[in-house]
Write a protein that holds these residues in place. Structure first.
Motif, mmCIF file in Angstrom:
data_model
loop_
_atom_site.group_PDB
_atom_site.id
_atom_site.type_symbol
_atom_site.label_atom_id
_atom_site.label_comp_id
_atom_site.label_asym_id
_atom_site.label_seq_id
_atom_site.Cartn_x
_atom_site.Cartn_y
_atom_site.Cartn_z
ATOM 1 N N THR A 226 -9.264 3.715 4.254
ATOM 2 C CA THR A 226 -8.922 2.658 3.295
ATOM 3 C C THR A 226 -9.954 2.623 2.162
ATOM 4 O OG1 THR A 226 -10.275 0.891 4.222
ATOM 5 C CG2 THR A 226 -8.111 1.272 5.262
ATOM 6 N N SER B 55 0.806 -1.229 0.000
ATOM 7 C CA SER B 55 0.000 0.000 0.000
ATOM 8 C C SER B 55 0.835 1.274 0.000
ATOM 9 C CB SER B 55 -0.875 0.010 1.251
ATOM 10 O OG SER B 55 -0.035 0.058 2.397
ATOM 11 N N LYS C 35 -7.640 2.738 9.075
ATOM 12 C CA LYS C 35 -6.493 1.906 9.446
ATOM 13 C C LYS C 35 -5.443 2.795 10.106
ATOM 14 C CE LYS C 35 -2.517 0.029 7.091
ATOM 15 N NZ LYS C 35 -2.028 -1.245 7.519
#
Ligand SMILES: Cc1cc2nc3c(=O)[nH]c(=O)nc-3n(C[C@H](O)[C@H](O)[C@H](O)COP(=O)(O)OP(=O)(O)OC[C@H]3O[C@@H](n4cnc5c(N)ncnc54)[C@H](O)[C@@H]3O)c2cc1C
Length: 426
Positions: free
Chosen positions: A120, A48, A126
């Motif tokens: 997210t 990510s 998150k």
């Protein structure tokens, strides 16, 4: 077919080009070590781009302060890779990495003692530690509950602005969504993050996108986009969109393949390209031989292109099952290159709990290599395999990184600790 063989000499051979191997290469050259980095491809392109330090432990306890989480892990999991690294060293590792990335045009931001809340693509929040600067405004917008507009694009899979806005509606009432057709894509059924990011490197496309979006802007204080705002200079794309839209914008991470992951990988490669102390061997290591007290010989490549590396030390950063540093077989889990002992559940039946989301996580995710405080892999006898063989990253035992949200933290901090130990032992 002509075969080409080269021989290289170095202080340290680092095997693996994931986050641990690449940050180890940075720490090694910063310490004046001649370094050979061996590996092809990188799982970083799927990651990510967020760098978690410590998010969850035990079970579902989420940490706002990652350092408090680490202190608890040290007490409760003595074999965890963080157990023998001080907070100062972890902090120094990140400081070095951030400075290097900045020079390569990639800004990362963190808060001294707090995890950052990141939105997210599922519309959940998150906690992460070090985040691309392009995502920072998203944290501010969420924490201030500012009215914001999330944008997605027709044909882009697995990223729905509507889903994000509806999932977060209770926590963040001022959130709304809009779907746009990305400029010049009306003929396409599907669009992909890398292609959109490349298109947004072109200033004309940023203007077109802003023109399409402007009619949808009302009282929105911020605008959130999927993480496609440019490839190598996302800060420039963000600044220009902010000027065109007259409000701050931010990126939201997408599922793999992830543009921020690619940016991170590319920034590290760029920084290494012309480094006089670093030689890059873009092949897999096939064999590592310890030359009884006289260093190591590492062979990489295949019959067409072979490279022999003679080095004083080796740092193993070959990852877990995805990277193929660890191989799962019917008889158990083995380490692929040197056959090092792997700490693992007694039998295959004990790898997983029967429920997928078991609060303690699955034992197989804690399997890995045990190391001493100098990050040297240990034999069954608890003696190091060799004086100057070190290991770092996700191959290490006891860190269930997906569950504990400590993946990049462990990769970067252990790379730093292992390189420091090697350097001091030279
Ligand atoms: C999809 C995905 C999403 C992620 N999201 C996050 C996140 O949100 N936050 C976070 O903190 N972390 C995240 N990470 C994890 C983070 O990137 C991990 O910490 C990291 O992958 C571990 O790094 P590593 O270098 O130890 O291992 P890997 O990334 O597995 O790298 C190991 C490398 O070694 C190479 N290798 C293996 N054997 C050899 C050999 N014989 N010769 C040469 N090379 C070899 C492999 O090919 C691979 O390139 C994510 C990772 C993935 C894959």
């Amino acid at each position: 077919m002509r075969s080409e063989t080269t021989t290289l000499h170095a202080d340290l051979a680092i095997i693996g080009t994931g986050l641990s191997g690449m940050s180890a290469a940075l720490f090694a050259v910063n310490r004046g070590l001649s370094t050979v980095l061996i590996g092809s491809g990188s799982p970083m392109n799927f990651a990510s781009g967020l760098m978690d330090l410590m998010g969850v432990w035990p079970s579902s306890k989420e940490w706002d302060d990652p350092w408090a989480g680490i202190a608890r892990v040290r007490k409760e999991i003595p074999g965890h890779p963080y157990a023998t690294i001080s907070d100062d060293s972890i902090n120094q590792a990140f400081t070095e990495l951030i400075a290097f990335l900045k020079v390569q045009g990639l800004d990362y931001r963190r808060s001294a003692r707090r995890n950052v809340n990141i939105i997210t693509s599922l519309g959940t929040i998150k906690k992460s530690y070090l985040v691309p600067a392009t995502m920072w405004n998203g944290m501010l917008a969420f924490e201030n509950q500012s009215p914001s507009l999330i944008v997605d694009f027709s044909g882009m899979k697995l990223f729905s602005a509507c889903q994000i806005a509806s999932t977060l509606s209770e926590q963040w009432p001022g959130l709304s969504s809009v779907r746009l057709e990305f400029p010049n894509t009306s003929h396409l059924e599907e669009v992909y993050p890398e292609h959109l990011a490349r298109a947004l490197d072109v200033p004309e496309n940023r203007k077109r996108l802003a023109d399409l979006l402007r009619p949808h802007l009302k009282t929105h204080a911020y605008v959130g986009f999927p993480a496609v705002l440019g490839t190598s200079a996302p800060g420039e794309t963000v600044s220009e969109l902010e000027a065109l839209l007259e409000r701050p914008v931010f990126e939201i991470p997408t599922p793999p393949v992830s543009v921020p992951g690619i940016r991170l990988h590319q920034a590290l490669i760029r920084g290494f390209e012309k480094h006089e102390r670093l030689h890059f061997v873009p092949d897999m290591a096939k064999k590592v031989t310890s030359l009884s007290g006289k260093g190591f010989s590492v062979t990489a490549g295949n019959d067409g292109r072979r490279c022999h590396v003679r080095s004083q030390g080796v740092l193993l950063c070959t990852g877990r099952f995805l990277g193929r540093g660890l191989i799962a077989e019917r008889a158990g889990i083995r380490e692929a290159l040197l056959g090092l002992p792997v700490t693992q559940p007694e039998s295959r039946q004990m790898w997983h709990h029967s429920t997928l989301f078991h609060p303690k996580g699955h034992p197989v995710n804690r399997a890995g290599i045990l190391v001493d405080p100098l990050f040297r892999p240990l034999m069954q006898s608890s003696a190091p395999y060799a004086e100057q063989l070190h290991a770092a990253g996700s191959i290490l035992a006891h860190s269930d990184w997906t569950r504990m949200k400590c993946g990049s933290g462990v990769a970067v901090a252990t790379a730093h600790a292992a390189v420091t130990a090697f350097d001091q032992g030279m």
